[in-house]
Design an enzyme around this catalytic site. Structure first.
Site, PDB file in Angstrom:
ATOM      1  CG  ASP A  24       0.788   1.492  -3.783  1.00 34.81           C
ATOM      2  OD1 ASP A  24       1.489   2.558  -3.596  1.00 34.81           O
ATOM      3  OD2 ASP A  24       0.953   0.630  -3.168  1.00 34.81           O
ATOM      4  CG  HIS A  65      -4.954   1.667  -3.835  1.00 34.75           C
ATOM      5  ND1 HIS A  65      -5.253   1.551  -2.499  1.00 34.75           N
ATOM      6  CD2 HIS A  65      -4.047   0.668  -4.068  1.00 34.75           C
ATOM      7  CE1 HIS A  65      -4.581   0.579  -1.877  1.00 34.75           C
ATOM      8  NE2 HIS A  65      -3.870   0.117  -2.951  1.00 34.75           N
TER       9      HIS A  65
END
Length: 194
Positions: free
Chosen positions: A45, A190
């Protein structure tokens, strides 16, 4: 809808339908890989990031792993060449909203506008119309579900989140992720400076 732009929302939904996007009252949702799958889905993400994304791509190439990158529209606009590189290396891209705000605090129209901006940025960068979506922070409610469905997105969640292990070393994190995803799962990592 916006009274100053009559019919725009209807036109947009018709255009998405014509593009082959399956529109629904609520977005289909995925939280794990198929039951008893021996594969794990790796997702990232918050990117693209000019320093972190190239490093991640090189690591994925080294291990022969394909991943899904849920990208933020504002970042996509800043670094479109990274989106093209992600796709060139065979990875999938999806929307992680445009502004990376909690969509739960938006009206249906505002949420749809954010998702449309994200989709347009990704389409300009990659030439593709993305169908996958992950809400920032996983914050999701009926309004976000309806907006995603109205725009033909499939919402992807996760089985294990790397941020659940603060202060643990890599071996302990890997062991816990393996346990959580033993029968298949979706790992959330991430793609930012954190």
């Amino acid at each position: 809808g916006n009274a100053r732009i009559p019919g725009l929302r209807t036109d947009l939904l018709l255009a998405y339908s014509a593009m082959g996007l399956e529109l629904a009252a609520a977005a289909p949702e995925v939280a794990t890989t198929p039951a008893n799958s021996k594969q794990v889905a790796v997702t990232f993400d918050d990117g693209p990031h000019p320093l972190i994304t190239p490093w991640i791509l090189d690591e994925l190439d080294k291990w022969g792993v394909k991943a899904t990158f849920f990208l933020v529209g504002k970042q996509v606009t800043l670094y479109p060449e990274l989106v093209r590189e992600i796709r060139r290396r065979g990875h999938t891209v999806g929307s992680h909203s445009h502004a990376h705000y909690s969509l739960r605090h938006m009206s249906l129209s505002e949420c749809e506008q954010d998702l449309v901006k994200s989709r347009l940025a990704l389409r300009e960068a990659s030439g593709e119309t993305v169908k996958l979506f992950r809400p920032p922070g996983g914050y999701y409610d009926d309004t976000v579900r309806q907006a995603a469905g109205n725009l033909g997105f499939t919402t992807i969640f996760w089985t294990a989140n790397i941020t659940s292990f603060p202060g643990r070393d890599g071996q302990r994190i890997a062991a816990e992720l393996a346990r959580q995803c033993a029968n298949g799962g979706i790992i959330l990592l991430h793609n930012g400076e954190d």
